[in-house]
Design a protein around this motif. Structure first.
Motif, PDB file in Angstrom:
ATOM      1  N   UNK A   1      -1.713  12.995   2.079  1.00 12.82           N
ATOM      2  CA  UNK A   1      -1.293  12.250   0.912  1.00 12.82           C
ATOM      3  C   UNK A   1      -1.794  10.827   0.927  1.00 12.82           C
ATOM      4  N   UNK A   2      -1.270  10.043   0.000  1.00  9.90           N
ATOM      5  CA  UNK A   2      -1.651   8.647  -0.174  1.00  9.90           C
ATOM      6  C   UNK A   2      -0.396   7.791  -0.191  1.00  9.90           C
ATOM      7  N   UNK A   3      -0.500   6.597   0.412  1.00 12.36           N
ATOM      8  CA  UNK A   3       0.621   5.662   0.423  1.00 12.36           C
ATOM      9  C   UNK A   3       0.218   4.425  -0.363  1.00 12.36           C
ATOM     10  N   UNK A   4       1.079   4.026  -1.302  1.00 13.36           N
ATOM     11  CA  UNK A   4       0.834   2.860  -2.155  1.00 13.36           C
ATOM     12  C   UNK A   4       2.037   1.934  -2.138  1.00 13.36           C
ATOM     13  N   UNK A   5       1.805   0.711  -2.592  1.00 19.18           N
ATOM     14  CA  UNK A   5       2.895  -0.242  -2.778  1.00 19.18           C
ATOM     15  C   UNK A   5       3.571   0.060  -4.109  1.00 19.18           C
ATOM     16  N   UNK A   6       4.893   0.074  -4.114  1.00 14.04           N
ATOM     17  CA  UNK A   6       5.610   0.333  -5.368  1.00 14.04           C
ATOM     18  C   UNK A   6       5.526  -0.875  -6.295  1.00 14.04           C
ATOM     19  N   UNK A   7       5.193  -2.029  -5.750  1.00 12.08           N
ATOM     20  CA  UNK A   7       5.153  -3.257  -6.531  1.00 12.08           C
ATOM     21  C   UNK A   7       3.949  -3.318  -7.460  1.00 12.08           C
ATOM     22  N   UNK A   8       2.748  -3.054  -6.917  1.00 12.03           N
ATOM     23  CA  UNK A   8       1.542  -3.186  -7.744  1.00 12.03           C
ATOM     24  C   UNK A   8       0.610  -1.984  -7.664  1.00 12.03           C
TER      25      UNK A   8
ATOM     26  N   UNK B   1       1.049  18.099  -0.266  1.00 12.60           N
ATOM     27  CA  UNK B   1       0.413  16.836  -0.631  1.00 12.60           C
ATOM     28  C   UNK B   1       1.465  15.879  -1.187  1.00 12.60           C
ATOM     29  N   UNK B   2       1.341  14.607  -0.815  1.00 16.44           N
ATOM     30  CA  UNK B   2       2.338  13.610  -1.193  1.00 16.44           C
ATOM     31  C   UNK B   2       1.684  12.347  -1.737  1.00 16.44           C
ATOM     32  N   UNK B   3       2.356  11.713  -2.685  1.00 14.89           N
ATOM     33  CA  UNK B   3       2.026  10.353  -3.105  1.00 14.89           C
ATOM     34  C   UNK B   3       3.274   9.538  -2.822  1.00 14.89           C
ATOM     35  N   UNK B   4       3.169   8.622  -1.864  1.00 11.88           N
ATOM     36  CA  UNK B   4       4.310   7.864  -1.370  1.00 11.88           C
ATOM     37  C   UNK B   4       4.219   6.428  -1.869  1.00 11.88           C
ATOM     38  N   UNK B   5       5.327   5.870  -2.323  1.00 14.85           N
ATOM     39  CA  UNK B   5       5.401   4.472  -2.729  1.00 14.85           C
ATOM     40  C   UNK B   5       6.385   3.748  -1.816  1.00 14.85           C
ATOM     41  N   UNK B   6       5.897   2.726  -1.119  1.00  9.35           N
ATOM     42  CA  UNK B   6       6.767   1.928  -0.255  1.00  9.35           C
ATOM     43  C   UNK B   6       7.169   0.651  -0.985  1.00  9.35           C
ATOM     44  N   UNK B   7       8.431   0.293  -0.832  1.00  5.74           N
ATOM     45  CA  UNK B   7       8.979  -0.895  -1.474  1.00  5.74           C
ATOM     46  C   UNK B   7       8.860  -2.094  -0.547  1.00  5.74           C
ATOM     47  N   UNK B   8       8.305  -3.205  -1.046  1.00  6.82           N
ATOM     48  CA  UNK B   8       8.231  -4.407  -0.207  1.00  6.82           C
ATOM     49  C   UNK B   8       9.630  -4.843   0.230  1.00  6.82           C
ATOM     50  N   UNK B   9       9.737  -5.262   1.477  1.00  4.35           N
ATOM     51  CA  UNK B   9      11.011  -5.746   2.004  1.00  4.35           C
ATOM     52  C   UNK B   9      11.150  -7.210   1.640  1.00  4.35           C
ATOM     53  N   UNK B  10      12.250  -7.561   1.031  1.00  2.00           N
ATOM     54  CA  UNK B  10      12.501  -8.954   0.680  1.00  2.00           C
ATOM     55  C   UNK B  10      13.183  -9.627   1.857  1.00  2.00           C
ATOM     56  N   UNK B  11      12.355 -10.219   2.694  1.00  2.00           N
ATOM     57  CA  UNK B  11      12.881 -10.882   3.879  1.00  2.00           C
ATOM     58  C   UNK B  11      12.748 -12.384   3.703  1.00  2.00           C
ATOM     59  N   UNK B  12      13.839 -13.067   3.944  1.00  2.00           N
ATOM     60  CA  UNK B  12      13.828 -14.520   3.870  1.00  2.00           C
ATOM     61  C   UNK B  12      13.869 -15.058   5.293  1.00  2.00           C
ATOM     62  N   UNK B  13      13.036 -16.029   5.550  1.00  2.00           N
ATOM     63  CA  UNK B  13      13.013 -16.625   6.866  1.00  2.00           C
ATOM     64  C   UNK B  13      13.986 -17.789   6.901  1.00  2.00           C
ATOM     65  N   UNK B  14      14.798 -17.841   7.958  1.00  2.00           N
ATOM     66  CA  UNK B  14      15.752 -18.935   8.116  1.00  2.00           C
ATOM     67  C   UNK B  14      15.100 -20.173   8.679  1.00  2.00           C
ATOM     68  N   UNK B  15      14.110 -19.962   9.550  1.00  2.00           N
ATOM     69  CA  UNK B  15      13.468 -21.102  10.203  1.00  2.00           C
ATOM     70  C   UNK B  15      11.972 -20.844  10.304  1.00  2.00           C
ATOM     71  N   UNK B  16      11.217 -21.908  10.330  1.00  2.00           N
ATOM     72  CA  UNK B  16       9.793 -21.841  10.580  1.00  2.00           C
ATOM     73  C   UNK B  16       9.489 -22.774  11.736  1.00  2.00           C
ATOM     74  N   UNK B  17       8.796 -22.271  12.738  1.00  2.00           N
ATOM     75  CA  UNK B  17       8.435 -23.076  13.902  1.00  2.00           C
ATOM     76  C   UNK B  17       6.916 -23.212  13.918  1.00  2.00           C
ATOM     77  N   UNK B  18       6.441 -24.440  13.922  1.00  2.00           N
ATOM     78  CA  UNK B  18       5.000 -24.709  13.955  1.00  2.00           C
ATOM     79  C   UNK B  18       4.653 -25.204  15.346  1.00  2.00           C
ATOM     80  N   UNK B  19       3.668 -24.556  15.958  1.00  2.00           N
ATOM     81  CA  UNK B  19       3.266 -24.960  17.301  1.00  2.00           C
ATOM     82  C   UNK B  19       1.882 -25.563  17.235  1.00  2.00           C
TER      83      UNK B  19
END
Length: 82
Positions: free
Chosen positions: A2-9, A64-82
């Motif tokens: 099968x094929x895997x696509x993004x459900x968003x676009x 045969x399959x056509x799969x749509x994966x949903x983007x995970x809405x993840x929010x980051x609490x912190x950003x560390x720059x090295x």
């Protein structure tokens, strides 16, 4: 198979892990989002990729399959720059 696509676009997703639940049998989608995997009827396929919600699909007798994966809405609490 099968094929895997993004459900968003609708873009194809490469590098998605496709595993038969409860076994060590698995594969990844290619650059066109296509996967091929040998599984017994009524197996459960687990689709997972970074940035997307995992999805479990029972195969039944379907080949045969056509799969749509949903983007995970993840929010980051912190950003560390090295």
């Amino acid at each position: 198979s099968g094929t895997v696509r993004s459900s968003e676009d609708g873009t194809v997703l490469s590098g998605v892990s496709v595993l038969v639940k409860g076994s060590t049998t698995g594969t990844q989608t290619d650059e066109n989002g296509v996967f091929r995997l040998d599984a017994v009827p009524n197996a459960v396929l687990v689709f997972s990729s970074l940035g997307f919600e995992s999805l479990e699909i029972k195969t039944g007798n379907q080949l045969s399959f056509t799969i749509s994966l949903t983007p995970a809405n993840q929010k980051m609490d912190e950003v560390v720059v090295v």
